[in-house]
Design an enzyme around this catalytic site. Structure first.
Site, PDB file in Angstrom:
ATOM      1  N   CYS A 196      39.004   3.752  26.188  1.00 31.13           N
ATOM      2  CA  CYS A 196      39.361   4.178  24.832  1.00 31.13           C
ATOM      3  C   CYS A 196      40.859   4.342  24.597  1.00 31.13           C
ATOM      4  O   CYS A 196      41.378   3.914  23.566  1.00 31.13           O
ATOM      5  CB  CYS A 196      38.612   5.455  24.463  1.00 31.13           C
ATOM      6  N   HIS A 201      37.920  11.367  23.902  1.00 28.34           N
ATOM      7  CA  HIS A 201      37.878  10.033  23.312  1.00 28.34           C
ATOM      8  C   HIS A 201      39.123   9.875  22.452  1.00 28.34           C
ATOM      9  O   HIS A 201      39.509  10.795  21.727  1.00 28.34           O
ATOM     10  CB  HIS A 201      36.613   9.836  22.480  1.00 28.34           C
ATOM     11  N   ASP A 247      39.237   3.347  14.917  1.00 27.94           N
ATOM     12  CA  ASP A 247      38.789   3.392  16.316  1.00 27.94           C
ATOM     13  C   ASP A 247      38.440   1.988  16.802  1.00 27.94           C
ATOM     14  O   ASP A 247      37.389   1.450  16.472  1.00 27.94           O
ATOM     15  CB  ASP A 247      37.576   4.308  16.448  1.00 27.94           C
TER      16      ASP A 247
END
Length: 689
Positions: free
Chosen positions: A278, A336, A359
């Site tokens: 991530c 995250h 994202d």
């Protein structure tokens, strides 16, 4: 009749325009300007000069393979005395004989990308066309009419111009930072970012429509979010992997910057680079968006929920021994990372301008594509789930409830609910400082407040049905000082009995190595106390010793150990669960700079690390890079193993190219110690004038 004008040379004044548009670090060989801001070019004619009233001068700007005026990808405009608002314009600034200075300006809603610039000169019925060169147009955070306008100069410096930063990792209880070289102004990066736009599936499907929408940072952000991952087989940049098998690529923890990744992607013919997780996806997206001129920052959410079925509840299953069972695809990640980009949202009702969450980590599909956002942070905070894009998914990441189901030997399940576990310490680097800014308040109201309950009600989530269980027994896990890699350490289960009677219980403590996405590995510590008597209104602690010889061989690149405590009362059969993620600390990399830090003057970096383990380190490698300091990456492979408590060290010469504050970043890899990071801030003085 006057002879026709003939252009001899054109100077795009790349250096001067670069300084004025804050793009000089992209090099002086190409013209890179920001939209809505004038830039100057110089035209030198052969023979006679331009005569007003006799000659007509006009300019053409075109972007994309099929430029059309109605799509905003082509514009034809004449030389005038004063600029026009909201359109391309060319203004005569100064004339000296056959030399003409012209100020060109794009509208603040122009399409970004690479443009071709052409001059059309006509005298009477005669006319000629001259190609003046190409230039790149970027978003402009300094222009009040631009969709990405950011008011504060220190924020523009941090979120558009800064090539280095910090990304927050570790765990909620032990937040760590890792340095990252965004390098958006480094050689080739701008060309790579533009190439990314030109091979995205939306462009390949309809080139005219795609280019016409490149004036909109919302559209660009959505394209970049999809292109940073390769899950749609769209020539994306990074391949994600989370199973700790990275032999045919790079471990995600080994990267220290986006430049190497983006250059590898181009070198591979736009095939995915192995591997990303991530923070790598987020950092590469941040580089691309900053490069294109959009203010961007990497954000870390601790205890981040991955809600696969959209019910805002994360179901986790534990056996009676405290071992996690995979019965649900819902996950809780230790942390995250995603990107926030600053922009207006004219496509939405008022009130959603500002930071937008993007994202690029491939988790769920959005409109059939692995991308997420832009999601207005204000909509996430207010629980406005219908707002575009992907609010329900991000809302769950920071707000979902966690339900632990304890599966008993007869198959019966007991429930333990935790409604304030998810979405903690949401973090980003502070403006102008190497410190952490907590931005949790921008995503959610304070836990347990009336406003928070109101938002949940709006999100149609009946939180009351999952109310926190008020057991008479409470438990938490604490850590002894310093869980250092190579050392043994203790964790403690603190149990309190808040009732008026003695309770007979069974306590199981289980420690397992873990990855940051919640996956667990082999057991590295276990204790089972069958008869634990808890006195009324008393607290007691139970230790669990965790040995390096048990966790060391199975420690992942994330340096995580997950400790689960399961307390079961015999009389009622009720259970209490406590979970803690322990971050194992790596040794410090020490960096010393020798010499006077000045532009174009040789410096020496002395880099050292002590092996903290009781066994030698083999295949030791240092990787060093820093935008403005080093030409790309430097890799130093040590010939000999590093013995226990001995130093791994080397010296490196480098010549800084750019003045100002820079970060020299170091990564250390070996067979037993991986992903060790360090950095040193270096202030480079400019060359004496």
């Amino acid at each position: 009749m006057a002879e026709e004008l003939v252009l001899e040379t054109c100077d795009l004044q790349c250096e001067r325009n670069g300084r004025e548009h804050r793009t000089e670090e992209m090099g002086s060989q190409q013209l890179v300007v920001r939209r809505g801001q004038p830039f100057t070019i110089t035209l030198n004619f052969a023979g006679r000069g331009y005569e007003e009233g006799v000659d007509k001068l006009a300019f053409d700007v075109e972007t994309g393979p099929c430029p059309v005026e109605t799509s905003g990808t082509r514009s034809h405009f004449t030389l005038t005395d004063c600029p026009e608002e909201g359109t391309w314009s060319a203004v005569l600034q100064q004339q000296d004989g056959a030399t003409l200075c012209v100020s060109l300006c794009s509208p603040s809603i122009a399409r970004v990308g690479r443009y071709r610039l052409t001059l059309e000169a006509s005298t009477g019925y005669q006319g000629s066309s001259f190609h003046l060169g190409d230039f790149v147009l970027l978003f402009n955070a300094w222009h009040p009419e631009d969709a990405v306008y950011l008011k504060e100069e220190d924020e523009r410096r941090e979120y558009v111009l800064s090539q280095q930063g910090l990304i927050y990792m570790g765990s909620r209880d032990y937040i760590t930072s890792t340095p990252w070289n965004f390098g958006q102004f480094e050689d080739e990066i701008l060309a790579i970012c533009l190439e990314m736009l030109d091979i995205n599936p939306k462009f390949l499907r309809d080139q005219n429509l795609d280019c016409s929408r490149r004036n909109d940072p919302v559209y660009i952000g959505r394209v970049v979010s999809a292109m940073v991952n390769c899950n749609d087989e769209d020539h994306g940049v990074l391949l994600g992997r989370w199973d700790n098998h990275y032999e045919d690529g790079m471990s995600p923890m080994a990267w220290i910057g986006s430049v190497d990744i983006l250059k590898r992607w181009r070198r591979l013919g736009c095939q995915p680079v192995k591997y990303g997780q991530c923070w790598v996806f987020a950092a590469v997206a941040c580089t691309v968006m900053r490069c294109l001129g959009v203010p961007s920052r990497v954000v870390t959410n601790y205890n981040s929920a991955h809600d696969t079925n959209g019910n805002l509840v994360i179901d986790r299953y534990l056996s009676e021994t405290g071992m996690e069972e995979r019965r649900s695809t819902d996950m809780i990640w230790n942390f995250h990372c995603w990107v926030e980009c600053w922009m207006t949202r004219p496509d939405l009702a008022p009130g959603y301008d500002g930071w937008q969450a993007l994202d690029p980590t491939p988790q769920e599909k959005s409109e059939g594509v692995y991308c997420c956002g832009p999601a207005p942070v204000k909509a996430i905070k207010e629980g406005d789930l219908q707002v575009q894009y992907d609010i329900p998914f991000v809302f769950a990441e920071v707000n979902a409830d966690v339900v632990y189901w304890i599966v008993q030997s007869d198959g019966e399940k007991k429930k333990s609910t935790h409604s304030s576990v998810v979405g903690k310490n949401i973090s980003t680097k502070s403006v102008g400082r190497d410190s952490r800014e907590d931005i949790t308040h921008t995503y959610k109201y304070p836990e347990g407040s009336e406003k928070e309950r109101e938002v949940f009600s709006k999100a149609e989530h009946e939180k009351s049905s999952l109310g926190e269980q008020e057991e008479g027994l409470h438990m938490r896990i604490k850590l002894s000082e310093g869980a250092n890699n190579g050392s043994d350490f203790d964790v403690f289960a603190f149990i309190s009995n808040d009732t008026d009677k003695e309770r007979e219980c069974r306590l199981r403590l289980c420690a397992r190595t873990a990855s940051y996405n919640g996956e667990v590995g082999p057991q590295c510590g276990f204790k089972d106390l069958l008869n634990l008597s808890l006195q009324p209104h008393m607290e007691q602690s139970v230790p669990l010793r965790i040995l390096y010889e048990q966790y060391g061989p199975n420690l992942t690149q994330d340096n995580m150990i997950k400790v689960v405590a399961l307390l079961t009362e015999y009389e009622t059969g009720d259970s209490v669960v406590a979970i803690r993620d322990v971050y194992i600390q790596n040794p410090e990399i020490k960096i010393r700079i020798l010499g006077e830090p000045m532009q174009e003057r040789k410096l020496v970096a002395e880099i050292r690390l002590v092996n903290p383990l009781a066994e030698p380190l083999n295949n030791c490698i240092f990787v060093v890079e820093g935008a403005g300091l080093t030409e790309g990456q430097r890799i130093e492979e040590l010939e000999d193993p590093v013995e226990p408590q001995a130093e791994a060290k080397f010296r490196m010469e480098f010549v800084p190219r750019q003045a100002g504050l820079h970060k020299l970043m170091v990564d250390f890899e070996s067979d037993k110690l991986t992903g060790v990071k360090g950095y040193r801030n270096v202030i480079i003085a400019p060359l004496p004038k």
